[in-house]
Design a protein around this motif. Sequence first.
Motif, short mmCIF file in Angstrom:
data_model
loop_
_atom_site.label_atom_id
_atom_site.label_comp_id
_atom_site.label_asym_id
_atom_site.label_seq_id
_atom_site.Cartn_x
_atom_site.Cartn_y
_atom_site.Cartn_z
N LEU A 1 26.77 52.21 48.31
CA LEU A 1 27.44 51.08 49.18
C LEU A 1 29.00 51.27 48.97
N ASN A 2 29.78 51.61 49.84
CA ASN A 2 31.17 51.88 49.94
C ASN A 2 31.62 52.73 48.69
N GLY A 3 30.88 53.81 48.59
CA GLY A 3 30.96 54.81 47.82
C GLY A 3 30.34 54.51 46.28
N GLU A 4 29.98 53.37 46.02
CA GLU A 4 29.64 52.94 44.49
C GLU A 4 27.91 53.08 44.72
N GLU A 5 27.60 53.55 43.59
CA GLU A 5 26.01 53.78 43.46
C GLU A 5 25.33 52.51 43.38
N VAL A 6 24.46 52.14 44.02
CA VAL A 6 23.49 50.95 44.10
C VAL A 6 22.26 51.45 43.43
N ILE A 7 21.76 52.40 43.85
CA ILE A 7 20.47 52.83 42.98
C ILE A 7 20.31 54.53 43.03
N TYR A 8 20.06 55.01 41.94
CA TYR A 8 19.90 56.29 41.74
C TYR A 8 18.53 56.65 40.87
N ASP A 9 17.83 57.40 41.36
CA ASP A 9 16.55 57.68 40.49
C ASP A 9 15.96 59.17 41.11
N ASP A 10 16.57 60.24 40.46
CA ASP A 10 15.88 61.54 40.77
C ASP A 10 14.55 61.97 40.16
N ALA A 11 14.03 60.87 39.48
CA ALA A 11 12.63 61.12 39.06
C ALA A 11 11.62 61.18 40.12
N SER A 12 12.15 60.12 41.03
CA SER A 12 11.14 59.94 42.11
C SER A 12 11.64 60.32 43.53
N ALA A 13 10.93 61.40 44.13
CA ALA A 13 10.92 61.98 45.39
C ALA A 13 10.21 61.70 46.53
N GLY A 14 11.16 61.46 47.81
CA GLY A 14 10.31 61.19 48.90
C GLY A 14 9.93 59.76 48.91
N ASN A 15 8.85 59.41 49.61
CA ASN A 15 8.31 58.20 49.74
C ASN A 15 8.52 57.35 48.37
N ASN A 16 8.04 58.04 47.15
CA ASN A 16 8.26 57.13 46.04
C ASN A 16 9.50 56.80 45.77
N PHE A 17 10.63 57.34 46.09
CA PHE A 17 12.00 56.96 45.97
C PHE A 17 12.33 55.67 46.89
N LEU A 18 11.75 55.73 48.27
CA LEU A 18 11.68 54.70 49.05
C LEU A 18 11.24 53.28 48.34
N LYS A 19 9.89 53.53 47.95
CA LYS A 19 9.22 52.25 47.48
C LYS A 19 9.94 51.97 46.28
N LYS A 20 10.53 52.74 45.40
CA LYS A 20 11.38 52.27 44.20
C LYS A 20 12.56 51.43 44.76
N ALA A 21 13.24 51.93 45.80
CA ALA A 21 14.50 51.28 46.06
C ALA A 21 14.21 50.04 46.77
N TYR A 22 13.15 49.96 47.34
CA TYR A 22 12.63 48.67 47.94
C TYR A 22 12.45 47.73 46.91
N LYS A 23 11.87 48.03 45.64
CA LYS A 23 11.52 47.19 44.53
C LYS A 23 12.85 46.96 43.87
#
Length: 201
Positions: free
Chosen positions: A21-43
Amino acid sequence: MEEDLFKITTYVRIKDCRILLNGEEVIYDDASAGNNFLKKAYKGLNIEYPKFFKMDWLCKLGILATEVLFLGKTPDPDTALIFSNSRSSLDTDLKHQDSIAGIVSPAVFVYTLPNIVLGEISIRQKLQSENAFFIEKKFNPKLLYDYSTILLKTGKAAAVVSGWIDLKNDEYDVFLCHISPEGEIPFSEENLEHLYYFENE
């Protein structure tokens, strides 16, 4: 100067298991690919919207991006949505095509248009303004600038969320910005291009 009339209030980027958001990291999780990342971001964003889990990836990306874009704020209902991408809803179209051989799923068929994401965001954020979805070969800041500026200058919208939301197999590329009379960054083709490509480097 036209670019001084409107500003980029906030901008969000979702790519490579990262939300900025505005260049600042809000969420980063390289261990979760694809749909799993979307679910983790939602949570991780503490969103309470069970319908999210029934949506296709394009809609999930749109919901996540606008949740971050409006973090802690209620958007003006007169906010327009002007999106574009290069593959329309092809990922969901292919899933639907595969399902035709067996039992056709209405839950997949309903997402076989790219503009469904605009409807899902409008419902979630209670937006009641104009929206349009364009298919372009690549990110086109001129199109987004021209269309958004017309809506704002003619009073068709009080604000605009404009940008790129592309999905190819498991790879996604999202850049959305909120444009209004308030903010620090002048709304211009050059700034759209700079913010999009800067975050891609």
